[in-house]
Every structure is written in structure tokens, then in C-alpha cells.
Design a protein around this motif. Sequence first.
Motif, short mmCIF file in Angstrom:
data_model
loop_
_atom_site.label_atom_id
_atom_site.label_comp_id
_atom_site.label_asym_id
_atom_site.label_seq_id
_atom_site.Cartn_x
_atom_site.Cartn_y
_atom_site.Cartn_z
N UNK A 2 30.37 -32.80 -48.07
CA UNK A 2 30.38 -31.73 -49.01
C UNK A 2 29.89 -32.43 -50.47
N UNK A 3 28.85 -32.08 -50.83
CA UNK A 3 28.28 -32.64 -52.22
C UNK A 3 28.39 -31.36 -53.20
N UNK A 4 29.17 -31.64 -54.25
CA UNK A 4 29.55 -30.27 -54.93
C UNK A 4 29.25 -30.81 -56.71
N UNK A 5 28.44 -29.97 -57.25
CA UNK A 5 28.14 -30.12 -58.50
C UNK A 5 29.14 -29.43 -59.41
N UNK A 6 29.37 -29.65 -60.77
CA UNK A 6 30.20 -29.19 -61.54
C UNK A 6 31.66 -29.26 -61.30
N UNK A 7 32.02 -30.40 -60.79
CA UNK A 7 33.42 -30.37 -60.46
C UNK A 7 34.15 -31.20 -61.42
N UNK A 8 35.48 -31.77 -61.41
CA UNK A 8 35.91 -32.33 -62.53
C UNK A 8 35.89 -33.97 -62.12
N UNK A 9 35.36 -33.98 -60.78
CA UNK A 9 35.28 -35.58 -60.26
C UNK A 9 33.99 -36.09 -60.38
N UNK A 10 33.61 -36.99 -60.97
CA UNK A 10 32.31 -37.62 -61.47
C UNK A 10 32.04 -38.87 -60.89
N UNK A 11 32.94 -39.62 -60.65
CA UNK A 11 32.87 -41.12 -60.15
C UNK A 11 33.66 -41.41 -58.79
N UNK A 20 43.21 -29.75 -53.55
CA UNK A 20 41.81 -30.25 -53.71
C UNK A 20 41.12 -29.39 -54.49
N UNK A 21 41.06 -27.95 -54.24
CA UNK A 21 40.39 -26.68 -55.03
C UNK A 21 40.91 -26.94 -56.67
N UNK A 22 42.41 -27.12 -56.66
CA UNK A 22 42.67 -27.30 -58.14
C UNK A 22 42.15 -28.51 -58.92
N UNK A 23 42.00 -29.64 -58.07
CA UNK A 23 41.80 -30.83 -58.74
C UNK A 23 40.16 -30.72 -59.10
N UNK A 24 39.37 -29.90 -58.14
CA UNK A 24 37.96 -29.89 -58.44
C UNK A 24 37.76 -28.57 -59.43
N UNK A 25 38.61 -27.67 -59.44
CA UNK A 25 38.36 -26.44 -60.35
C UNK A 25 37.36 -25.73 -59.79
N UNK A 26 37.20 -25.73 -58.34
CA UNK A 26 36.24 -25.13 -57.46
C UNK A 26 36.82 -24.53 -56.36
N UNK A 31 33.21 -17.32 -85.54
CA UNK A 31 33.80 -17.53 -84.20
C UNK A 31 34.76 -18.10 -84.30
N UNK A 32 36.07 -17.77 -83.58
CA UNK A 32 37.18 -18.46 -83.49
C UNK A 32 37.47 -18.71 -82.00
N UNK A 33 37.72 -19.92 -81.75
CA UNK A 33 38.21 -20.39 -80.53
C UNK A 33 39.59 -20.96 -80.60
N UNK A 34 40.24 -20.45 -79.37
CA UNK A 34 41.89 -20.84 -79.45
C UNK A 34 41.97 -21.65 -78.17
N UNK A 35 42.58 -22.77 -78.52
CA UNK A 35 42.85 -23.61 -77.39
C UNK A 35 44.38 -23.49 -76.87
N UNK A 36 44.81 -23.43 -75.59
CA UNK A 36 46.10 -23.62 -74.90
C UNK A 36 45.85 -24.43 -73.70
N UNK A 37 47.05 -25.33 -73.62
CA UNK A 37 46.99 -26.57 -72.76
C UNK A 37 46.96 -25.93 -71.38
N UNK A 38 47.40 -24.99 -71.00
CA UNK A 38 47.49 -24.17 -69.69
C UNK A 38 46.26 -23.94 -69.23
N UNK A 39 45.29 -23.75 -69.97
CA UNK A 39 44.09 -23.11 -69.65
C UNK A 39 43.07 -24.33 -69.33
N UNK A 40 43.41 -25.59 -69.69
CA UNK A 40 42.46 -26.49 -69.49
C UNK A 40 42.96 -27.38 -68.25
N UNK A 41 42.09 -28.26 -67.67
CA UNK A 41 42.57 -29.00 -66.49
C UNK A 41 43.67 -29.73 -66.72
N UNK A 42 44.65 -30.02 -65.59
CA UNK A 42 45.94 -30.77 -65.75
C UNK A 42 45.84 -31.98 -66.67
#
Length: 544
Positions: free
Chosen positions: A195-204, A133-139, A1-12
Motif C-alpha cells: 500500500x503506497x500512501x501519500x500525505x502520511x507522517x512517514x516520509x522516509x 498504524x493508522x494513528x502513526x500515519x494519521x490516516x 487571523x488567530x491560530x491557537x496551538x494545542x499539543x493534543x491536536x498535533x501528532x504525538x
Amino acid sequence: MILLFHTSLLSPSTSIIMKKGSLSLLSHYCRSGSIGRIRHRSVVSSFSIKTTISRNMSSIIHQHQQQLSISQSCGISPEVQTQVLNTCAELHSSIMTLNEKLHGPLAKNSDQSTALPFVLFVGNHSSGKSSFINYILQRNVQTAGVAPTDDCFTVIAPGPTDQDRDGPALIGDPDMGFRNLRQFGPTLIHHTQLKIRAETRIQNFMLVDSPGMIDSPSGGQSSSGVANSNMDRGYDFQNVVKWFAERADVVLLFFDPDKPGTTGETLKILLHALGGMDHKLLIILNKADQFKKIHDFARAYGSLCWNLSKVIPRKDIPRIYTMCLPVKKTDDITLLPTTDTNAFADLHQTRDDVVSEVMKAPERRINNVITNLHDCVNLLLMHAVVLEESRKKYEALKWRFRLQIGSTMVAGLGIAGLTSYFAVLPLPYTSGFVAATMASCGGMVWFSNSQLKEYAKSLNSPEGLSSAFQRTHMNEIRNADEYTTNVWQRVRDHLRVGLESFGLDNVPAISKKELDHMNLILESEVPRLRRLASPTHFGSKKSE
């Protein structure tokens, strides 16, 4: 199993942290067996790691980085954070009784904050607020478009499952902290939503999106021709934005290339609703990648600076964050690999800076709460000191008139009594003297009341209040204390309107104990809380 990391595919925020060299985090997951095998690639003097990563692993990495970021940047334990917030709440509540007693400048329930920290988004319509906002939430949570797409204040909160609630449910919730919005009327209540949303980048923390600002075709006038720009949405939009901004931990003001500061409502909001909030306000020129020629960008940027200079009373313009969002491959949220060039690298870096500031909202809540406490105590203290000065002046004149009336009455009745006792004058003359004394006292009462009324008007006038301020803050004025002058400008109009409403006769006396309590908060409690909330540094006095 090979996992390749690239900074542009992660969140800002993830990209920022990894660009700073957080190889230790990758090493941690390698040692723990969470990642089977990692292959590093070096690309032209820049560090990049490409990845195809599962949702669960992304969530784990994000939570780890978020906790690491908060602990490193904040530098205080959760117990200390709770202690600071609770102490601020207690101190703020302790001054609300005096504020109500004096009809002070603090809003009712201003000591009550929202359940979670939040970031407020305001700006022109079609300036990219919803897309960001959608970019921050990744949704895809908010609807984005060129035309105005939403006329509601939308509160986006983290939760275990996706749920939507209307305005009455949101404002009626006793725990969310938005119930004071009722004061703006039913139209606003029905133009808010949760709007309550699960699985976003904001937790607190929460995000609050506002309706896009646009000038009305009538130029801010009602059908009757009367200027009514504050109510052309059915509620006082300016004061609603101010209400949110005062409680927000970060405020983002968006402009776009098509309308760089030319929307009158946006500039009015910046002047009247966001004034005095520079410490948490970020001005953003979004969609900068739409410029095809450099002189188009220069024209739009210069136009924005020119328009901002009309409403910002300083010759230096605050930083303008010029940024753009990544190009999307399809309608989903999947982003294309970032192909930064010299032309766009700056825009993407600025975007990452803005995202980083947004993600700091929970940390900034502590400092904002202390700042708000300090600000509120200063406002109430100045209100109380100037009001007490005016009351004392008024009371001194009132008691002087009373003394004169009382002396005249005592002297007249005393002389009449002596002449009657020793039979110096006939009884009719004595009775006439008593009547003359009473008439004189009555005339003096009428004269004193008219003089007191005129004196009260003089004390309540802008000139009279300014004189009271100059007498009570002589040292600050002599030292050219601009902060004190700014606080007075914020207190003055509210104080004048209040005195016109209830009058100096009804102003209660202010005890030395009440003034000492506010001075103690400013001179002792606020510095102590600042030390608790500040990160450890060489000049820190936490140990003392």
C-alpha cells in the motif's frame, strides 16, 4: 487571523517536541510571517498551545521537525550516512563468496537490504496493531476490528499518490528488497500486499503489518494428526516473521488485555523468531484504558510477565510499554482533545515514547546495518574456524592411514623386487609375497575407510563439534565470554546439518587470507564505522 496551538491536536512526535519547549520553532514561523498572530495560554503549571491549523501548515511544521529531530539525534551528515551504508554493503558482499563456499550460516542474499528502513508490527489478533498504524500515519489505511481482519503481510510505503499492489508485484519488484520472500512459497506471495500512501507522517521509512497471531483449533496439527504448526497458514509463518524481523529496524510486539501472553503462537514467535533482537524489540501491552479496576490491570500485567518468563531465558523481564490510543470522536481520524489525568497521563506518555521510537527507524538503520555486519561476520568466522579444525583433524587421520598403506605397499613391493633381483626366493614365492602385500594393502584400505567413516561421524556429532569449539576458543571459554557461547549456539546446529549433508571429504581448505579478512572487518572496519555513525561526544575519537 488567530491560530491557537494545542499539543493534543498535533501528532504525538510533534507533541513531544513542543512539550520539551520548542518555542523557537513557533517563533521562527511567527517571524517568517507564516502565522499571523499567536496567543499563548497557560493552564495549571503545564505548557499548552491550542491550534486550528491548515493541512499545508501542518505538513510544513512536521517536515521541519522531522529534519530537526534527525539532525539533532543522529548527529551525522547524509554524506557520512551514505558512506557507512555503502561500506557495510561492500564488506558484507565480500564475505558471501566464502559463505557459499563453506555452506555457511548466512542466508542467501542476506547482504541485500530493503529499499527503505521499516518497522515491523507483530502480535495477537485484536491487539491494536492496525489502529496504532493508522494513528502513526494519521490516516485510516488498515482495517481495525475485534475479530481478525487481515491475513496478509502488508507493506505500507510513502509515495506521491495512493496505490495498491498485490504480492507478486511487490515481491517481484527488484528495487523494494522483498524478492527473497519467494523462498517461502506461492501461498505467502499471494498473502502479501503493498500500500503506497501519500500525505502520511512517514516520509522516509515503511511500516509492515503482519497477520494477527491466534492458536489454531486443531492445536497445531494437520488433518492427518501430524504436528504441523509452522505450516498451518500454508507457509512457514515463524520463519517469515524471522525474515522480516532480521531486516526490520524496529519491531513492535503487541499484547492486549484479553490475551496477555496466553496465545501460544505469539510466545513461540517471541522465542524462535525474535530471539536475539532485544536491541530493537519493544513489547507493548495495548488498550490499557479498557481496565475498569486496578486489580484487573495488575492481573493482566502479572499474567503477561509470567508468560514472558517462560520463553525469555533471563530472570529480568524487558520493559513492557503499557499504553492506549486516544479516544476518537467519530469514525474519522479526528482526535478528541487529550484530557490527561493522573490515571491516564502515564499511558499517553508511554504511547508518545513508542511513537518516538518508531519515528527513529531511519536513524536506527545505520546502527542496525553495522550490527548486522558484525553479527554476520562473527557467525561466519566461527563457522569457518570450527569447520577448519574438524577438517584438519579428519585430514590428519586420513593422511596417516595413507602413509601406512603406502609404506606397507612400498616395503612389500621393495622386498619382492630385491628377492627377485638377487634370486633369493623362487619366482612363485616372490609372486605370492606380492599378492600378499596387495591383499594386505587392500585390507588396510577397507579398514582405513571404515575408521575414517566412524571418525567423521564422531567429529560431526554434537560432542565432537563442541570439542572442536573448545579447542579453537579456549581463551574465550576460560574468560566466560557469553557472547562467544551465544554465537556458538547459533552456529552449531547449522554446522552439524551441513556436515551431515556434504561430508568432511568435501570441505574445502580455508586460507589464512580469508580468515584474516574477517578478523580485519571485526577489529578494524566495524569500529571505524561505529565511530563514523556515532554522535559527537567527549569520548569520541573521530578526529584521530
